[in-house]
Scaffold this motif. Structure first.
Motif, PDB file in Angstrom:
ATOM      1  N   THR A  25      50.349  29.486  24.087  1.00  0.00           N
ATOM      2  CA  THR A  25      48.899  29.567  24.234  1.00  0.00           C
ATOM      3  C   THR A  25      48.350  30.639  23.296  1.00  0.00           C
ATOM      4  OG1 THR A  25      47.125  29.679  25.884  1.00  0.00           O
ATOM      5  CG2 THR A  25      48.925  31.243  26.145  1.00  0.00           C
ATOM      6  N   SER A  26      47.059  30.829  23.317  1.00  0.00           N
ATOM      7  CA  SER A  26      46.426  31.844  22.485  1.00  0.00           C
ATOM      8  C   SER A  26      46.188  33.112  23.305  1.00  0.00           C
ATOM      9  CB  SER A  26      45.081  31.331  21.966  1.00  0.00           C
ATOM     10  OG  SER A  26      44.171  31.176  23.045  1.00  0.00           O
ATOM     11  N   ILE A  27      45.905  34.190  22.599  1.00  0.00           N
ATOM     12  CA  ILE A  27      45.569  35.437  23.300  1.00  0.00           C
ATOM     13  C   ILE A  27      44.285  35.243  24.115  1.00  0.00           C
ATOM     14  CG2 ILE A  27      44.802  37.818  23.003  1.00  0.00           C
ATOM     15  CD1 ILE A  27      46.779  38.168  20.800  1.00  0.00           C
ATOM     16  N   GLY A  28      43.349  34.513  23.588  1.00  0.00           N
ATOM     17  CA  GLY A  28      42.112  34.249  24.320  1.00  0.00           C
ATOM     18  C   GLY A  28      42.376  33.551  25.642  1.00  0.00           C
ATOM     19  N   LYS A  29      43.210  32.519  25.616  1.00  0.00           N
ATOM     20  CA  LYS A  29      43.564  31.806  26.851  1.00  0.00           C
ATOM     21  C   LYS A  29      44.354  32.710  27.789  1.00  0.00           C
ATOM     22  CE  LYS A  29      41.754  27.788  26.158  1.00  0.00           C
ATOM     23  NZ  LYS A  29      40.643  27.324  26.982  1.00  0.00           N
ATOM     24  N   LEU A  30      45.200  33.563  27.219  1.00  0.00           N
ATOM     25  CA  LEU A  30      45.971  34.506  28.020  1.00  0.00           C
ATOM     26  C   LEU A  30      45.024  35.433  28.783  1.00  0.00           C
ATOM     27  CD1 LEU A  30      49.025  35.188  28.429  1.00  0.00           C
ATOM     28  CD2 LEU A  30      48.717  36.929  26.679  1.00  0.00           C
ATOM     29  N   PHE A  31      43.994  35.934  28.105  1.00  0.00           N
ATOM     30  CA  PHE A  31      43.030  36.811  28.765  1.00  0.00           C
ATOM     31  C   PHE A  31      42.173  36.054  29.776  1.00  0.00           C
ATOM     32  CE2 PHE A  31      44.204  40.009  25.707  1.00  0.00           C
ATOM     33  CZ  PHE A  31      44.031  41.175  26.418  1.00  0.00           C
ATOM     34  N   GLU A  32      41.893  34.778  29.518  1.00  0.00           N
ATOM     35  CA  GLU A  32      41.194  33.973  30.521  1.00  0.00           C
ATOM     36  C   GLU A  32      42.031  33.893  31.791  1.00  0.00           C
ATOM     37  OE1 GLU A  32      39.533  30.110  29.489  1.00  0.00           O
ATOM     38  OE2 GLU A  32      39.432  30.773  27.399  1.00  0.00           O
ATOM     39  N   GLU A  33      43.346  33.681  31.627  1.00  0.00           N
ATOM     40  CA  GLU A  33      44.259  33.610  32.769  1.00  0.00           C
ATOM     41  C   GLU A  33      44.298  34.948  33.508  1.00  0.00           C
ATOM     42  OE1 GLU A  33      49.053  33.475  33.415  1.00  0.00           O
ATOM     43  OE2 GLU A  33      48.244  32.279  31.779  1.00  0.00           O
ATOM     44  N   PHE A  34      44.434  36.039  32.750  1.00  0.00           N
ATOM     45  CA  PHE A  34      44.477  37.377  33.370  1.00  0.00           C
ATOM     46  C   PHE A  34      43.199  37.668  34.137  1.00  0.00           C
ATOM     47  CE2 PHE A  34      47.364  39.178  29.763  1.00  0.00           C
ATOM     48  CZ  PHE A  34      48.458  38.514  30.282  1.00  0.00           C
ATOM     49  N   SER A  35      42.060  37.378  33.527  1.00  0.00           N
ATOM     50  CA  SER A  35      40.791  37.695  34.179  1.00  0.00           C
ATOM     51  C   SER A  35      40.558  36.805  35.394  1.00  0.00           C
ATOM     52  CB  SER A  35      39.624  37.596  33.198  1.00  0.00           C
ATOM     53  OG  SER A  35      39.479  36.275  32.726  1.00  0.00           O
ATOM     54  N   LEU A  39      40.038  38.348  39.086  1.00  0.00           N
ATOM     55  CA  LEU A  39      38.843  38.031  39.872  1.00  0.00           C
ATOM     56  C   LEU A  39      39.204  37.375  41.198  1.00  0.00           C
ATOM     57  CD1 LEU A  39      36.482  36.820  37.024  1.00  0.00           C
ATOM     58  CD2 LEU A  39      36.270  38.919  38.377  1.00  0.00           C
ATOM     59  N   ALA A  40      40.215  36.520  41.199  1.00  0.00           N
ATOM     60  CA  ALA A  40      40.660  35.896  42.449  1.00  0.00           C
ATOM     61  C   ALA A  40      41.175  36.960  43.415  1.00  0.00           C
ATOM     62  CB  ALA A  40      41.737  34.852  42.169  1.00  0.00           C
ATOM     63  N   ASP A  43      38.217  38.827  44.803  1.00  0.00           N
ATOM     64  CA  ASP A  43      37.510  38.031  45.811  1.00  0.00           C
ATOM     65  C   ASP A  43      38.246  38.045  47.147  1.00  0.00           C
ATOM     66  OD1 ASP A  43      35.572  37.429  43.937  1.00  0.00           O
ATOM     67  OD2 ASP A  43      36.337  35.409  43.521  1.00  0.00           O
ATOM     68  N   VAL A  44      39.578  37.902  47.100  1.00  0.00           N
ATOM     69  CA  VAL A  44      40.372  37.920  48.333  1.00  0.00           C
ATOM     70  C   VAL A  44      40.240  39.278  49.020  1.00  0.00           C
ATOM     71  CG1 VAL A  44      42.741  37.908  49.225  1.00  0.00           C
ATOM     72  CG2 VAL A  44      41.999  36.134  47.626  1.00  0.00           C
ATOM     73  N   GLU A  45      40.364  40.348  48.246  1.00  0.00           N
ATOM     74  CA  GLU A  45      40.249  41.691  48.827  1.00  0.00           C
ATOM     75  C   GLU A  45      38.864  41.907  49.426  1.00  0.00           C
ATOM     76  OE1 GLU A  45      40.512  46.422  47.655  1.00  0.00           O
ATOM     77  OE2 GLU A  45      41.238  44.939  46.218  1.00  0.00           O
ATOM     78  N   THR A  46      37.833  41.462  48.738  1.00  0.00           N
ATOM     79  CA  THR A  46      36.466  41.617  49.224  1.00  0.00           C
ATOM     80  C   THR A  46      36.280  40.867  50.542  1.00  0.00           C
ATOM     81  OG1 THR A  46      35.616  41.885  46.988  1.00  0.00           O
ATOM     82  CG2 THR A  46      34.027  41.243  48.682  1.00  0.00           C
ATOM     83  N   ARG A  47      36.762  39.610  50.590  1.00  0.00           N
ATOM     84  CA  ARG A  47      36.649  38.838  51.835  1.00  0.00           C
ATOM     85  C   ARG A  47      37.431  39.503  52.964  1.00  0.00           C
ATOM     86  NH1 ARG A  47      37.043  34.435  48.271  1.00  0.00           N
ATOM     87  NH2 ARG A  47      39.256  34.218  48.700  1.00  0.00           N
ATOM     88  N   PHE A  48      38.633  39.996  52.644  1.00  0.00           N
ATOM     89  CA  PHE A  48      39.442  40.673  53.654  1.00  0.00           C
ATOM     90  C   PHE A  48      38.713  41.893  54.203  1.00  0.00           C
ATOM     91  CE2 PHE A  48      42.414  44.022  54.813  1.00  0.00           C
ATOM     92  CZ  PHE A  48      43.152  43.387  55.795  1.00  0.00           C
ATOM     93  N   ARG A  49      38.164  42.711  53.311  1.00  0.00           N
ATOM     94  CA  ARG A  49      37.478  43.923  53.748  1.00  0.00           C
ATOM     95  C   ARG A  49      36.249  43.598  54.604  1.00  0.00           C
ATOM     96  NH1 ARG A  49      39.391  48.560  51.622  1.00  0.00           N
ATOM     97  NH2 ARG A  49      40.743  48.398  49.804  1.00  0.00           N
TER      98      ARG A  49
END
Length: 76
Positions: A25-35, A39-40, A43-49
């Motif tokens: 993959t590309s670095i751009g796609k890699l960063f999309e995956e990381f971000s 974010l997921a 979101d889970v931590e926010t819902r838990f809190r």
């Protein structure tokens, strides 16, 4: 879609390029995956809190204790 410029040390950039290449993959796609993953997790931590703030602490501890006991007993 937005464009983001980030500054990284050269060695880190090279390692990210190698990681992206290893994944095909590309670095751009890699960063999309990381971000997306970050974010997921956020979101889970926010819902838990939010739920924890509304919950009954005593009942929560009782449930955790029950789970702990169930997992500590040998399977029959």
């Amino acid at each position: 879609m937005s464009t983001l410029t980030i500054r990284l040390p050269s060695d880190q950039h090279e390692r990210l390029e190698a990681l992206a290449a290893a994944r095909g993959t590309s670095i751009g796609k890699l960063f999309e995956e990381f971000s997306a993953r970050a974010l997921a997790e956020f979101d889970v931590e926010t819902r838990f809190r939010l739920r924890a703030a509304k919950g009954d602490k005593k009942r929560g501890i009782e449930i955790l204790d029950k789970l702990d006991k169930a997992h500590s007993q040998p399977d029959h």
